[in-house]
Design a protein around this motif. Structure first.
Motif, PDB file in Angstrom:
ATOM      1  N   ALA A 289       1.152  -0.847   0.041  1.00 36.11           N
ATOM      2  CA  ALA A 289       0.623   0.153  -0.292  1.00 36.11           C
ATOM      3  C   ALA A 289       0.467   1.702  -0.003  1.00 36.11           C
ATOM      4  CB  ALA A 289      -1.156   0.377   1.185  1.00 36.11           C
ATOM      5  N   TYR A 290       2.373   1.049   1.088  1.00 37.12           N
ATOM      6  CA  TYR A 290       2.661   2.652   1.005  1.00 37.12           C
ATOM      7  C   TYR A 290       3.395   2.382  -0.499  1.00 37.12           C
ATOM      8  CZ  TYR A 290       6.371   5.662   2.116  1.00 37.12           C
ATOM      9  OH  TYR A 290       7.540   6.040   2.093  1.00 37.12           O
ATOM     10  N   ASN A 291       3.379   1.918  -1.070  1.00 36.95           N
ATOM     11  CA  ASN A 291       4.907   2.044  -2.163  1.00 36.95           C
ATOM     12  C   ASN A 291       3.642   2.279  -3.670  1.00 36.95           C
ATOM     13  OD1 ASN A 291       6.942   0.564  -1.357  1.00 36.95           O
ATOM     14  ND2 ASN A 291       6.746  -1.264  -1.756  1.00 36.95           N
ATOM     15  N   VAL A 292       2.999   2.108  -3.439  1.00 35.44           N
ATOM     16  CA  VAL A 292       2.000   2.494  -4.126  1.00 35.44           C
ATOM     17  C   VAL A 292       0.950   3.693  -3.738  1.00 35.44           C
ATOM     18  CG1 VAL A 292      -0.526   2.207  -5.461  1.00 35.44           C
ATOM     19  CG2 VAL A 292       0.556   0.310  -4.996  1.00 35.44           C
ATOM     20  N   LEU A 293       0.592   4.461  -2.861  1.00 33.93           N
ATOM     21  CA  LEU A 293       0.485   5.283  -2.391  1.00 33.93           C
ATOM     22  C   LEU A 293       1.298   6.764  -2.405  1.00 33.93           C
ATOM     23  CD1 LEU A 293      -2.372   4.994   0.235  1.00 33.93           C
ATOM     24  CD2 LEU A 293      -2.632   4.827  -2.060  1.00 33.93           C
ATOM     25  N   LYS A 294       2.964   5.702  -2.295  1.00 36.35           N
ATOM     26  CA  LYS A 294       3.632   7.336  -2.687  1.00 36.35           C
ATOM     27  C   LYS A 294       3.738   7.929  -3.120  1.00 36.35           C
ATOM     28  CE  LYS A 294       8.078   4.520  -2.775  1.00 36.35           C
ATOM     29  NZ  LYS A 294       9.200   3.997  -2.034  1.00 36.35           N
ATOM     30  N   ASN A 295       3.741   6.907  -4.635  1.00 37.81           N
ATOM     31  CA  ASN A 295       4.221   7.698  -5.716  1.00 37.81           C
ATOM     32  C   ASN A 295       2.852   8.262  -6.273  1.00 37.81           C
ATOM     33  OD1 ASN A 295       4.304   6.852  -8.742  1.00 37.81           O
ATOM     34  ND2 ASN A 295       6.161   5.845  -8.199  1.00 37.81           N
ATOM     35  N   PRO A 296       2.785   9.572  -7.232  1.00 34.87           N
ATOM     36  CA  PRO A 296       1.701  10.372  -6.966  1.00 34.87           C
ATOM     37  C   PRO A 296       1.132  10.028  -9.056  1.00 34.87           C
ATOM     38  CG  PRO A 296       3.449  12.166  -6.841  1.00 34.87           C
ATOM     39  CD  PRO A 296       4.111   9.824  -6.553  1.00 34.87           C
ATOM     40  N   LEU A 297       2.489   8.654  -9.654  1.00 38.66           N
ATOM     41  CA  LEU A 297       1.397   8.399 -10.603  1.00 38.66           C
ATOM     42  C   LEU A 297       0.773   6.843 -10.105  1.00 38.66           C
ATOM     43  CD1 LEU A 297       1.030   8.401 -13.929  1.00 38.66           C
ATOM     44  CD2 LEU A 297       3.319   6.936 -14.319  1.00 38.66           C
ATOM     45  N   ALA A 298       1.304   6.233  -9.587  1.00 43.35           N
ATOM     46  CA  ALA A 298       0.793   4.900  -8.983  1.00 43.35           C
ATOM     47  C   ALA A 298      -0.422   5.221  -8.644  1.00 43.35           C
ATOM     48  CB  ALA A 298       1.290   3.721  -8.340  1.00 43.35           C
ATOM     49  N   ARG A 299      -0.554   6.554  -7.518  1.00 41.78           N
ATOM     50  CA  ARG A 299      -1.412   6.463  -6.150  1.00 41.78           C
ATOM     51  C   ARG A 299      -2.436   6.897  -7.610  1.00 41.78           C
ATOM     52  NH1 ARG A 299      -0.220  11.766  -4.329  1.00 41.78           N
ATOM     53  NH2 ARG A 299       1.652  10.497  -3.139  1.00 41.78           N
ATOM     54  N   GLY A 300      -2.090   8.035  -8.367  1.00 37.47           N
ATOM     55  CA  GLY A 300      -3.296   8.537  -9.455  1.00 37.47           C
ATOM     56  C   GLY A 300      -4.347   7.567  -9.856  1.00 37.47           C
ATOM     57  N   GLN A 301      -3.005   6.308 -10.273  1.00 36.84           N
ATOM     58  CA  GLN A 301      -3.464   4.760 -11.757  1.00 36.84           C
ATOM     59  C   GLN A 301      -4.453   3.985 -10.253  1.00 36.84           C
ATOM     60  OE1 GLN A 301      -0.201   3.573 -12.762  1.00 36.84           O
ATOM     61  NE2 GLN A 301      -0.570   4.769 -14.554  1.00 36.84           N
ATOM     62  N   TYR A 302      -4.541   4.586  -9.114  1.00 36.35           N
ATOM     63  CA  TYR A 302      -4.584   3.064  -8.598  1.00 36.35           C
ATOM     64  C   TYR A 302      -6.287   3.958  -8.195  1.00 36.35           C
ATOM     65  CZ  TYR A 302      -6.395   1.038  -3.810  1.00 36.35           C
ATOM     66  OH  TYR A 302      -6.619  -0.276  -2.860  1.00 36.35           O
ATOM     67  N   MET A 303      -6.388   4.843  -7.431  1.00 32.23           N
ATOM     68  CA  MET A 303      -6.995   5.723  -7.113  1.00 32.23           C
ATOM     69  C   MET A 303      -8.462   5.738  -8.481  1.00 32.23           C
ATOM     70  SD  MET A 303      -6.616   9.059  -5.911  1.00 32.23           S
ATOM     71  CE  MET A 303      -8.160   9.726  -5.874  1.00 32.23           C
ATOM     72  N   LEU A 304      -8.160   5.853  -9.811  1.00 31.32           N
ATOM     73  CA  LEU A 304      -8.996   5.137 -11.318  1.00 31.32           C
ATOM     74  C   LEU A 304      -9.096   4.048 -11.186  1.00 31.32           C
ATOM     75  CD1 LEU A 304      -6.649   7.125 -13.855  1.00 31.32           C
ATOM     76  CD2 LEU A 304      -9.751   8.229 -12.557  1.00 31.32           C
ATOM     77  N   GLN A 305      -8.424   3.159 -10.633  1.00 36.44           N
ATOM     78  CA  GLN A 305      -9.241   1.935 -10.585  1.00 36.44           C
ATOM     79  C   GLN A 305      -9.928   1.167  -9.862  1.00 36.44           C
ATOM     80  OE1 GLN A 305      -4.681  -0.121 -10.602  1.00 36.44           O
ATOM     81  NE2 GLN A 305      -4.219   0.251 -12.265  1.00 36.44           N
ATOM     82  N   LEU A 306      -9.491   1.836  -8.200  1.00 32.48           N
ATOM     83  CA  LEU A 306     -10.770   1.939  -7.470  1.00 32.48           C
ATOM     84  C   LEU A 306     -12.230   1.817  -8.105  1.00 32.48           C
ATOM     85  CD1 LEU A 306      -8.860   3.431  -4.299  1.00 32.48           C
ATOM     86  CD2 LEU A 306      -9.774   0.273  -4.977  1.00 32.48           C
ATOM     87  N   ARG A 307     -11.881   3.306  -8.954  1.00 27.96           N
ATOM     88  CA  ARG A 307     -13.379   3.753  -9.441  1.00 27.96           C
ATOM     89  C   ARG A 307     -13.941   3.082 -10.375  1.00 27.96           C
ATOM     90  NH1 ARG A 307     -14.400   8.812  -7.757  1.00 27.96           N
ATOM     91  NH2 ARG A 307     -16.714   8.709  -8.479  1.00 27.96           N
ATOM     92  N   GLY A 308     -13.081   1.798 -11.602  1.00 24.74           N
ATOM     93  CA  GLY A 308     -13.618   0.786 -12.379  1.00 24.74           C
ATOM     94  C   GLY A 308     -12.740   1.456 -13.827  1.00 24.74           C
ATOM     95  N   VAL A 309     -11.830   2.630 -13.425  1.00 27.32           N
ATOM     96  CA  VAL A 309     -11.471   3.333 -14.615  1.00 27.32           C
ATOM     97  C   VAL A 309     -10.298   2.784 -15.824  1.00 27.32           C
ATOM     98  CG1 VAL A 309     -10.839   5.605 -15.910  1.00 27.32           C
ATOM     99  CG2 VAL A 309     -12.719   4.981 -14.500  1.00 27.32           C
ATOM    100  N   ASP A 310      -9.899   2.675 -16.992  1.00 24.67           N
ATOM    101  CA  ASP A 310      -8.688   1.748 -17.353  1.00 24.67           C
ATOM    102  C   ASP A 310      -7.917   2.538 -17.302  1.00 24.67           C
ATOM    103  OD1 ASP A 310      -7.393   0.218 -19.152  1.00 24.67           O
ATOM    104  OD2 ASP A 310      -8.378   0.207 -20.562  1.00 24.67           O
ATOM    105  N   THR A 311      -6.829   1.686 -16.794  1.00 24.44           N
ATOM    106  CA  THR A 311      -6.004   2.713 -17.107  1.00 24.44           C
ATOM    107  C   THR A 311      -4.383   2.279 -17.747  1.00 24.44           C
ATOM    108  OG1 THR A 311      -4.521   1.512 -15.096  1.00 24.44           O
ATOM    109  CG2 THR A 311      -6.245   3.590 -14.074  1.00 24.44           C
TER     110      THR A 311
END
Length: 223
Positions: free
Chosen positions: A121-143
């Motif tokens: 979780a930390y490795n994803v959230l500390k990286n702005p690009l990975a964080r944003g992509q993860y947020m989109l994936q949580l909403r079902g948006v293709d990245t």
């Protein structure tokens, strides 16, 4: 599968039934995946999502817990990295497998899984690009499959060619330029998420990925 057999039967992340204990707050969203402790069998109480509030025993990982919930952070692109780091260090001190070396086999297994998930979780959230992509994936948006304007793709191709032929100070300048473009994308993505404009966020992050890669290539050439 032996690691997971037995305890996932106890987790009830998806159940809306009465008795599921949940708490959501502004900074520490909690998703409780158990109605009772696997060790003392007492009913779960509001409080710690990693340890039993009664006997203090570590609990199994919740597979439906988001990275934001795991680290006690708001689901926001504009995270405070200082708060993120603080939460991460606190959790790792509590969950690290070394702290459970003298505990039962089941507790050691739970600790290993919980600690690994917090790291992830930390490795994803500390990286702005990975964080944003993860947020989109949580909403079902293709990245992965994002259509970008041909003019932008042509610009990227030209930047790649420029980087391949660059030497010395020219590489340093390109690296600085790409870092600037990354920062611009971060600011634009933050605004898009703030407005809940997911399509704009999807396009911005797709472009940002190219600039991040170009900046890294320039850094590699400078090393």
């Amino acid at each position: 599968m032996a690691l997971f057999s037995g305890f996932y039967q106890r987790i009830v992340c998806s159940l809306p039934a009465t008795g599921l204990v949940q708490r959501v707050s502004r900074w520490q969203g909690q998703r409780f995946c158990f109605t009772q402790c696997w060790s003392c069998e007492k009913a779960a109480t509001l409080g710690d999502k990693f340890f039993c509030g009664g006997c203090g025993t570590i609990q199994p990982h919740c597979p439906k817990q988001t990275h934001f919930e795991a680290l006690g952070c708001p689901q926001s692109f504009s995270l405070s990295t200082g708060e993120l780091d603080k939460h991460y260090r606190t959790l790792q001190r509590r969950l690290h497998p070394d702290k459970f070396s003298m505990r039962t086999e089941q507790e050691r297994q739970y600790s290993a899984v919980q600690s690994s998930q917090v790291n992830r979780a930390y490795n994803v959230l500390k990286n702005p690009l990975a964080r944003g992509q993860y947020m989109l994936q949580l909403r079902g948006v293709d990245t992965e499959h994002v259509d970008l304007p041909p003019a932008f793709l042509m610009e990227v191709m030209e930047l790649n060619e420029e980087l391949e032929s660059a030497r010395g100070p020219a590489i340093t300048q390109l690296q600085a330029d790409m870092a600037g473009r990354v920062r611009e994308c971060e600011a634009a993505a933050a605004e898009a998420f703030e407005k809940d404009n997911l399509l704009d966020a999807q396009t911005i992050l797709a472009k940002m990925k190219y600039f991040v890669n170009l900046e890294q290539q320039a850094r590699d050439l400078m090393a």
